[in-house]
Write a protein that holds these residues in place. Structure first.
Motif: not given
Ligand code: DP6
Length: 311
Positions: A283-284, A287, A290-291, A300
């Motif tokens: 998850d980390a 994210s 994506s930023e 994913r």
């Protein structure tokens, strides 16, 4: 009509350079993981003449024509309509030729009753595109001498790694892998060192996979990837597949690791970054990537199975 599915694979120890003999044989042993989150679907049916549809558009592909010719040198294969689609960017460094030839030989084998087992399918997939030999099998797969058919090393549940693909461009690559690796073989001053080190990298990665030793796999896979890009960059003319966003993603993966996440990157002949991680960090990683400026999309994936007939 017969339909087959196959997933692309990403090499953790790369193939970049061919032997100087027929059969599309890699110069070095290589190994990969299969990506469940990306799929090629290929339909094969009888037709009055060969027709090739890629992503819903009729097209011609000299590599495919040569491959069909070779296949027909050994087997009785009638004229076919081949309709193949990818749910991910095609020819953009996401191994579309790997899943493409793996799905194709799997579909033709069933449609035309060729009677090939998986090893033979792998060999025919390799003739089309060497990395495709690996997409016949799922999980962790090696492509090694002397047979140069892919060998399954471990099933996907041996070590359920996750992969976050950061797409930084949807443009097809300007120099395809086959042409690029030949240029590197002929012109990079570091090509011989690349070939020499491959066996050691392969052994270290195999051992890390067997022991599920993430940090060791991370170290050898990142270094092997950067060695390959070093011979690409030092080819003449240079082969430069990265965008500024690719570099930003590699930096971000390194900083995530410093923050304590289990993640490493690998990059093929294109600008996309594949971040391989343990599930707790996925998850980390997704994210953070994506930023990262310039990242268009994040895909994913868990580890996938091999090529298979579905209808
Ligand atoms: C950078 O298998 O696409 O992805 O055999 O000429 O079709 P051909 O090349 P291809 O090359 C793959 C290169 C790579 C590394 C790898 O997948 O091992």
């Amino acid at each position: 009509m017969t339909t087959a599915h196959a997933h692309p694979n990403i090499a953790l120890v790369k193939y970049w350079g061919k032997q100087e003999k027929p059969g599309n044989l890699p110069a070095t042993p290589n190994l990969s993981i299969s990506l469940a989150g990306l799929t090629t679907v290929t339909h094969v049916s009888d037709a009055p003449s060969d027709t090739f549809i890629l992503n819903s558009k009729e097209t011609s592909d000299p590599k495919l024509v040569r491959w069909l010719e070779a296949l027909r040198g050994t087997f009785d294969v009638p004229p076919l309509q081949i309709d193949s689609g990818n749910d991910f960017p095609t020819s953009a460094g996401l191994a579309s030729s790997a899943s493409g030839f793996a799905a194709l030989i799997t579909a033709i084998n069933a449609h035309c009753d060729l009677g090939l087992n998986q090893e033979m399918c792998s060999e025919w997939a390799r003739v089309g595109s060497a990395s495709a030999a690996r997409s016949i099998f799922g999980g962790f797969v090696a492509l090694v001498p002397p047979q140069w058919q892919a060998i399954p090393m471990a099933k996907r549940d041996h070590w359920p790694l996750e992969v976050v693909v950061a797409v930084t461009s949807n443009e097809p690559k300007s120099v395809n892998s086959g042409e690029g690796m030949e240029r590197s073989r002929l012109t990079s001053p570091y090509y011989n060192a690349w070939v020499r080190d491959a066996t050691t990298d392969f052994a270290a990665a195999s051992e890390a996979i067997e022991r599920r030793d993430f940090l060791s796999l991370a170290a050898v896979a990142e270094l092997n990837c950067l060695k390959m890009h070093s011979i690409m960059l030092t080819s003449q003319p240079t082969l430069s597949y990265w965008t500024p966003a690719s570099i930003a993603c590699m930096d971000r993966v390194r900083s995530l690791r410093e923050e304590g996440h289990d993640v490493f990157f690998t990059v093929d002949a294109g600008p996309q970054i594949k971040a391989v991680c343990l599930p707790a960090s996925a998850d980390a990683v997704a994210s953070a990537l994506s930023e990262t400026p310039g990242v268009l999309e994040v895909i994913r994936s868990s580890l996938g199975e091999g090529a298979r007939v579905v209808l």
